[in-house]
Write an enzyme that holds these catalytic residues in place. Structure first.
Site, PDB file in Angstrom:
ATOM      1  N   VAL A 105       0.856  -1.197   0.000  1.00  0.00           N
ATOM      2  CA  VAL A 105       0.000   0.000   0.000  1.00  0.00           C
ATOM      3  C   VAL A 105       0.893   1.249   0.000  1.00  0.00           C
ATOM      4  CG1 VAL A 105      -1.802   1.258   1.219  1.00  0.00           C
ATOM      5  CG2 VAL A 105      -1.771  -1.248   1.298  1.00  0.00           C
ATOM      6  N   HIS A 109       3.163   3.530   6.252  1.00  0.00           N
ATOM      7  CA  HIS A 109       2.611   2.883   7.435  1.00  0.00           C
ATOM      8  C   HIS A 109       3.729   2.171   8.170  1.00  0.00           C
ATOM      9  CE1 HIS A 109       2.134   0.308   3.907  1.00  0.00           C
ATOM     10  NE2 HIS A 109       2.348  -0.741   4.676  1.00  0.00           N
TER      11      HIS A 109
HETATM   12  P1  AMP Z   1       2.807  -3.437   3.189  1.00  0.00           P
HETATM   13  O1  AMP Z   1       3.149  -4.689   2.461  1.00  0.00           O
HETATM   14  O2  AMP Z   1       3.833  -3.040   4.192  1.00  0.00           O
HETATM   15  O3  AMP Z   1       2.416  -2.312   2.254  1.00  0.00           O
HETATM   16  O4  AMP Z   1       1.537  -3.810   4.076  1.00  0.00           O
HETATM   17  C1  AMP Z   1       0.226  -3.428   3.801  1.00  0.00           C
HETATM   18  C2  AMP Z   1      -0.626  -3.967   4.908  1.00  0.00           C
HETATM   19  O5  AMP Z   1      -1.916  -3.396   4.805  1.00  0.00           O
HETATM   20  C3  AMP Z   1      -0.827  -5.491   4.896  1.00  0.00           C
HETATM   21  O6  AMP Z   1      -0.357  -6.046   6.125  1.00  0.00           O
HETATM   22  C4  AMP Z   1      -2.335  -5.657   4.729  1.00  0.00           C
HETATM   23  O7  AMP Z   1      -2.846  -6.753   5.461  1.00  0.00           O
HETATM   24  C5  AMP Z   1      -2.852  -4.331   5.243  1.00  0.00           C
HETATM   25  N1  AMP Z   1      -4.150  -3.927   4.722  1.00  0.00           N
HETATM   26  C6  AMP Z   1      -4.539  -3.901   3.441  1.00  0.00           C
HETATM   27  N2  AMP Z   1      -5.805  -3.436   3.349  1.00  0.00           N
HETATM   28  C7  AMP Z   1      -6.201  -3.146   4.615  1.00  0.00           C
HETATM   29  C8  AMP Z   1      -7.403  -2.635   5.184  1.00  0.00           C
HETATM   30  N3  AMP Z   1      -8.466  -2.321   4.442  1.00  0.00           N
HETATM   31  N4  AMP Z   1      -7.457  -2.478   6.525  1.00  0.00           N
HETATM   32  C9  AMP Z   1      -6.389  -2.800   7.300  1.00  0.00           C
HETATM   33  N5  AMP Z   1      -5.241  -3.283   6.812  1.00  0.00           N
HETATM   34  C10 AMP Z   1      -5.141  -3.459   5.490  1.00  0.00           C
END
Ligand code: AMP
Length: 125
Positions: A105, A109
């Site tokens: 994403v 974060h």
């Molecule tokens: P990254 O690979 O560091 O970008 O991690 C993205 C994180 O966002 C993953 O651990 C997903 O499980 C989490 N994620 C994706 N969509 C959502 C959502 N709608 N609500 C909460 N977490 C999410």
């Protein structure tokens, strides 16, 4: 090259209230919520409300107020979730960035993971 922020990413939609989240904590500049696919008993994501793609983007371009608020919120979430290394068994902070970091994403974060032993930081090839 400047960072390009995609305002259609899923965390931007969460911040606009277009999709729900399980909020752990919210401040003026920061939101913390539960990861939808938790990889540990505690798995919280902390995001700035501003349009920053990665941690380095945030570190370079965010205001002092945003940086202080974000950092203090990370600490407050650890205390709230009982994973502070001072009072409990500790946790791991992860912030994936870009292709090599395998960032899913494209909105900054920090993952806060805890509640069980987490193993080594990286799998060895
Ligand atoms: P990254 O690979 O560091 O970008 O991690 C993205 C994180 O966002 C993953 O651990 C997903 O499980 C989490 N994620 C994706 N969509 C959502 C959502 N709608 N609500 C909460 N977490 C999410």
């Amino acid at each position: 090259m400047p960072y390009t922020y995609d305002d259609q990413n899923i965390f931007a939609k969460i911040l606009r209230g277009e999709i729900p989240n399980k909020t752990v904590m919210e401040t003026e500049h920061t939101l913390a919520f539960e990861d939808i696919r938790p990889q540990a008993p505690v798995h919280v994501l902390v995001i700035p409300k501003g349009p920053y793609v990665t941690y380095d983007h945030f570190a370079q371009e965010a205001s002092d107020a945003e940086i202080v608020d974000f950092t203090r919120t990370v600490g407050a979430v650890c205390a709230k979730m009982g994973v502070s290394a001072a009072e409990a068994a500790g946790c791991r902070f992860i912030s994936n960035a870009g292709d090599h970091g395998v960032q899913e994403v494209p909105h900054l974060h920090i993952h806060i993971l805890g509640g069980r032993p987490l193993g080594r930081m990286l799998a060895r090839d």
